[in-house]
Enzyme design. Structure first.
Site, PDB file in Angstrom:
ATOM      1  N   ASP A 135      33.051  -2.510  13.159  1.00 14.24           N
ATOM      2  CA  ASP A 135      34.141  -2.006  12.419  1.00 14.24           C
ATOM      3  C   ASP A 135      33.531  -0.971  11.428  1.00 14.24           C
ATOM      4  O   ASP A 135      33.792   0.200  11.101  1.00 14.24           O
ATOM      5  CB  ASP A 135      34.891  -2.927  11.578  1.00 14.24           C
ATOM      6  CG  ASP A 135      36.043  -3.729  12.425  1.00 14.24           C
ATOM      7  OD1 ASP A 135      36.392  -2.967  13.520  1.00 14.24           O
ATOM      8  OD2 ASP A 135      36.275  -4.753  12.336  1.00 14.24           O
ATOM      9  N   GLY A 164      10.842  -5.228  15.286  1.00 14.24           N
ATOM     10  CA  GLY A 164       9.914  -4.335  15.430  1.00 14.24           C
ATOM     11  C   GLY A 164       8.530  -4.734  15.911  1.00 14.24           C
ATOM     12  O   GLY A 164       8.471  -5.756  16.653  1.00 14.24           O
ATOM     13  N   GLY A 165       7.421  -4.093  15.688  1.00 14.35           N
ATOM     14  CA  GLY A 165       6.046  -4.271  16.330  1.00 14.35           C
ATOM     15  C   GLY A 165       5.450  -5.219  15.242  1.00 14.35           C
ATOM     16  O   GLY A 165       4.123  -5.536  15.767  1.00 14.35           O
ATOM     17  N   GLN A 171      40.152  -2.415   9.458  1.00 20.74           N
ATOM     18  CA  GLN A 171      38.526  -2.424   8.700  1.00 20.74           C
ATOM     19  C   GLN A 171      37.839  -0.979   9.309  1.00 20.74           C
ATOM     20  O   GLN A 171      37.410  -0.266   8.194  1.00 20.74           O
ATOM     21  CB  GLN A 171      37.687  -3.310   9.193  1.00 20.74           C
ATOM     22  CG  GLN A 171      36.324  -3.291   8.288  1.00 20.74           C
ATOM     23  CD  GLN A 171      35.511  -4.468   8.777  1.00 20.74           C
ATOM     24  OE1 GLN A 171      34.370  -4.468   8.312  1.00 20.74           O
ATOM     25  NE2 GLN A 171      35.890  -5.590   9.222  1.00 20.74           N
ATOM     26  N   GLU A 206      36.377  -6.023  16.070  1.00 19.93           N
ATOM     27  CA  GLU A 206      34.913  -6.334  15.675  1.00 19.93           C
ATOM     28  C   GLU A 206      34.239  -6.756  16.838  1.00 19.93           C
ATOM     29  O   GLU A 206      33.209  -6.460  17.139  1.00 19.93           O
ATOM     30  CB  GLU A 206      34.695  -6.968  14.404  1.00 19.93           C
ATOM     31  CG  GLU A 206      33.574  -7.395  13.874  1.00 19.93           C
ATOM     32  CD  GLU A 206      32.556  -6.250  13.702  1.00 19.93           C
ATOM     33  OE1 GLU A 206      33.015  -5.269  12.973  1.00 19.93           O
ATOM     34  OE2 GLU A 206      31.258  -6.301  14.239  1.00 19.93           O
TER      35      GLU A 206
HETATM   36  N1  CAO Z   1      55.432   4.208  10.798  1.00 24.27           N
HETATM   37  C1  CAO Z   1      55.802   3.688  11.767  1.00 24.27           C
HETATM   38  N2  CAO Z   1      55.135   2.990  12.854  1.00 24.27           N
HETATM   39  C2  CAO Z   1      53.894   3.146  12.530  1.00 24.27           C
HETATM   40  C3  CAO Z   1      53.363   3.406  11.243  1.00 24.27           C
HETATM   41  C4  CAO Z   1      54.082   4.130  10.348  1.00 24.27           C
HETATM   42  N3  CAO Z   1      53.592   4.573   9.242  1.00 24.27           N
HETATM   43  N4  CAO Z   1      51.880   3.234  11.524  1.00 24.27           N
HETATM   44  C5  CAO Z   1      51.817   2.654  12.393  1.00 24.27           C
HETATM   45  N5  CAO Z   1      52.811   2.536  13.477  1.00 24.27           N
HETATM   46  C6  CAO Z   1      52.954   1.996  14.415  1.00 24.27           C
HETATM   47  C7  CAO Z   1      52.276   2.676  15.652  1.00 24.27           C
HETATM   48  O1  CAO Z   1      52.880   3.893  15.823  1.00 24.27           O
HETATM   49  C8  CAO Z   1      52.217   1.853  16.738  1.00 24.27           C
HETATM   50  O2  CAO Z   1      53.584   1.786  17.451  1.00 24.27           O
HETATM   51  P1  CAO Z   1      53.625   1.801  19.096  1.00 24.27           P
HETATM   52  O3  CAO Z   1      52.576   1.093  19.871  1.00 24.27           O
HETATM   53  O4  CAO Z   1      55.101   1.556  19.225  1.00 24.27           O
HETATM   54  O5  CAO Z   1      53.400   3.180  19.361  1.00 24.27           O
HETATM   55  C9  CAO Z   1      52.312   0.532  16.257  1.00 24.27           C
HETATM   56  O6  CAO Z   1      52.492   0.658  14.647  1.00 24.27           O
HETATM   57  C10 CAO Z   1      50.867  -0.525  16.119  1.00 24.27           C
HETATM   58  O7  CAO Z   1      49.712   0.304  16.251  1.00 24.27           O
HETATM   59  P2  CAO Z   1      48.387  -0.103  16.885  1.00 24.27           P
HETATM   60  O8  CAO Z   1      48.830  -0.530  18.303  1.00 24.27           O
HETATM   61  O9  CAO Z   1      47.317   0.611  16.471  1.00 24.27           O
HETATM   62  O10 CAO Z   1      48.158  -1.671  16.057  1.00 24.27           O
HETATM   63  P3  CAO Z   1      47.939  -3.186  16.811  1.00 24.27           P
HETATM   64  O11 CAO Z   1      47.984  -3.944  15.421  1.00 24.27           O
HETATM   65  O12 CAO Z   1      48.635  -3.610  17.716  1.00 24.27           O
HETATM   66  O13 CAO Z   1      46.370  -3.148  17.056  1.00 24.27           O
HETATM   67  C11 CAO Z   1      44.035  -2.556  16.846  1.00 24.27           C
HETATM   68  C12 CAO Z   1      45.493  -3.107  16.047  1.00 24.27           C
HETATM   69  C13 CAO Z   1      43.015  -2.603  15.651  1.00 24.27           C
HETATM   70  C14 CAO Z   1      43.703  -3.601  17.778  1.00 24.27           C
HETATM   71  C15 CAO Z   1      44.224  -1.146  17.530  1.00 24.27           C
HETATM   72  O14 CAO Z   1      44.792  -0.382  16.332  1.00 24.27           O
HETATM   73  C16 CAO Z   1      42.917  -0.607  17.822  1.00 24.27           C
HETATM   74  O15 CAO Z   1      42.565  -1.041  18.938  1.00 24.27           O
HETATM   75  N6  CAO Z   1      42.277   0.502  17.345  1.00 24.27           N
HETATM   76  C17 CAO Z   1      41.169   1.005  17.763  1.00 24.27           C
HETATM   77  C18 CAO Z   1      40.182   0.311  17.533  1.00 24.27           C
HETATM   78  C19 CAO Z   1      39.879  -0.018  15.959  1.00 24.27           C
HETATM   79  O16 CAO Z   1      39.929   0.795  15.174  1.00 24.27           O
HETATM   80  N7  CAO Z   1      39.617  -1.408  15.967  1.00 24.27           N
HETATM   81  C20 CAO Z   1      39.166  -1.876  14.676  1.00 24.27           C
HETATM   82  C21 CAO Z   1      40.108  -2.363  13.929  1.00 24.27           C
HETATM   83  S1  CAO Z   1      39.434  -3.354  12.713  1.00 24.27           S
HETATM   84  O17 CAO Z   1      38.912  -4.563  13.052  1.00 24.27           O
END
Ligand code: CAO
Length: 479
Positions: free
Chosen positions: A220, A299-300, A69, A191
């Site tokens: 988010d 607020g106030g 998001q 979030e």
């Molecule tokens: N081709 C190949 N690999 C891909 C890819 C693509 N097109 N797109 C993503 N990936 C891979 C990434 O390289 C990563 O791999 P490695 O960890 O092995 O290097 C993997 O997908 C997962 O990415 P991620 O760790 O970001 O995803 P997740 O689902 O485990 O975590 C989240 C999700 C949101 C917790 C994390 O991305 C995060 O903390 N983001 C920053 C904060 C944020 O934006 N949070 C809000 C999310 S909205 O609620």
């Protein structure tokens, strides 16, 4: 004499050298100023009618590496403002939200479709060598890269700042992360984690209950909004410096920015109780930290949520009522308490503070005799600020929100018609048309050929390399 002549000749030479040097300096200085001024020179004023001179971000190309998001909120806003947003997704899988909270079988979820309007989708396996080559080409042709992967994921793909900056020194690299630099910088964040870590949850809810998260996605969508502002500012600065920069919006910081009034109150606590909090009137002592304030106004001007006609059966038959000081007289007249206008216990805001509960209970006796819309009408006639508690059903059906494009109905090839939130920012010369979200990889070939200049033969090779199609494992996961 000869010596004197020599000396004066040398003096003259030095003088003319100094003059030349200072002339050069003036020239350089004015050249510098001229370049600076040129960068800020505005084009001729457009003669096109407002709304027909293109869009605010026309010409800006965004490499959108976002998911879930926070990041997609940011890039959707940029797309609404005219940027060409190219969303990179994993072949066969895509943004995880495509399949989350599905309501229509085999169709992209509303979670996805409501966050990815006006974008193009290309599938690329960022870990495939050919995929890396395509990404490098995209880096060279885009102005902004936006990502919200877990910390370190972009670097692991080989897309370090150094690598990107070398390929395209003009590129702006914008990231959402859960936390800024510090003890939690490596943590993954969603979030509600951000709402809790940013100070919103500890200050939301009722005094005797647990901390509460709010349904507004301040972690988010709020952070996506902050990031979008950072990107636009970085694009503006690039007009002067010619170079890109890194932009970071941490979700904890974004939430705190939105919960700023509570940090204000934390500091006020040192100087005495927070008199506008109803616990003051109730005689409950304050502790070390800002307490949860229920529905007290932040607020106030004291406010509270009051029951309206029908509250027994309709969970949303309520109104937010603000006892704004300048309209205290009209409030007293409306609720038939004219004597409160002059009574020493009610006439002034400080006199009222210890009695807020009693005052709101009395106003509620009046609001309960009217529907929330009747209260709204009657109060607005005399400038009393009130807000009906609108249900999502009422918002979805509200004609004025449709008219302004804040709520938009969009058609989608696999899920049919759905509602989405259009651009909440209205601009008189950059009008938003909302286009449905792309199907997974819908624009892969178009982007490879038209944006990146690959030939048909190249595309066939790319397909064979597995860079844009699901790997065997990916196919199994997607099934
Ligand atoms: N081709 C190949 N690999 C891909 C890819 C693509 N097109 N797109 C993503 N990936 C891979 C990434 O390289 C990563 O791999 P490695 O960890 O092995 O290097 C993997 O997908 C997962 O990415 P991620 O760790 O970001 O995803 P997740 O689902 O485990 O975590 C989240 C999700 C949101 C917790 C994390 O991305 C995060 O903390 N983001 C920053 C904060 C944020 O934006 N949070 C809000 C999310 S909205 O609620």
């Amino acid at each position: 004499m000869a010596v004197r002549k020599k000396a004066s000749k040398a003096k003259a030479k030095t003088k003319s050298k100094t003059r030349a040097a200072s002339k050069k300096a003036v020239k350089l200085k004015s050249k510098k100023l001229a370049t600076k001024a040129a960068a800020n020179v505005l084009p001729k004023i457009s003669t096109k009618p407002y709304g027909q001179a293109g869009k605010a971000l026309d010409g800006v190309r965004v490499l959108d590496f976002t998911h879930v998001q926070s990041g997609p909120t940011c890039t959707q806003l940029l797309a609404y403002m005219g940027a060409d947003v190219i969303k990179v997704e994993r072949p066969g899988v895509g943004d995880i939200t495509r399949g989350q909270l599905r309501d229509v079988p085999n169709a992209d979820s509303l979670y996805f479709t409501m966050l990815n309007a006006n974008k193009r989708s290309i599938t690329i396996d960022s870990k495939n060598p050919k995929g890396k080559e395509i990404l490098d080409r995209l880096v060279k042709t885009c102005d902004v890269l936006v990502e919200n992967f877990a910390p370190g994921a972009l670097d692991r793909m080989g897309l370090t700042w150094e690598h990107i900056h070398k390929l395209n020194p003009r590129m702006i690299v914008a990231s959402v992360k859960g936390f800024g630099p510090g003890p939690y910088e490596d943590c993954k964040v969603y979030e509600n984690v951000a709402q809790c870590a940013g100070g919103a949850a500890s200050t939301t809810g009722f005094r005797n209950g647990p901390p509460l998260v709010t349904s507004a996605q301040i972690g988010d969508s709020g952070t996506g909004l902050h990031l979008a502002l950072g990107i636009v500012a970085a694009l503006y600065q690039r007009n002067r410096t010619g170079r890109g920069q890194r932009v970071l919006a941490a979700m904890q910081d974004g939430v705190l920015n939105l919960a700023r009034v509570k940090l204000r109150d934390q500091q006020r606590l040192k100087h005495g109780p927070l008199k506008e909090y109803s616990q003051f009137g109730e005689g409950v002592a304050f502790g070390q930290s800002v307490p949860r304030a229920g529905n007290d106004s932040g607020g106030g001007q004291p406010g509270w949520i009051l029951k309206c006609k029908g509250w027994e059966t309709d969970p949303d038959a309520y109104i937010y009522f603000i006892t704004q000081a300048p309209v205290w007289g009209p409030i007293c007249d409306l609720i038939r308490k004219p004597e409160w206008k002059t009574h020493a216990d009610y006439a002034t805001p400080p006199a009222r503070l210890p009695k807020l509960r009693h005052i709101f209970d009395t106003i509620e006796q009046w609001t309960m005799t009217k529907t929330k819309f009747e209260v709204m009408d009657l109060c607005n006639q005399v400038d009393i600020p009130v807000g009906p508690i609108l249900s999502m059903k009422e918002i979805a059906e509200e004609p004025s929100l449709r008219k302004t494009g804040t709520v938009v109905e969009v058609d989608h090839p696999t899920r049919g018609k759905y509602l989405t939130v259009g651009n909440p920012i209205k601009m008189s010369d950059s009008v938003t048309e909302v286009k449905r979200s792309p199907l997974l990889g819908e624009h892969t070939e178009e982007i490879l050929t038209k944006v990146l200049g690959y030939s048909a033969g190249d595309v066939a090779q790319i397909k064979a390399s597995g860079a844009i199609t699901p790997a065997a494992k990916g196919r199994a996961e997607a099934a």
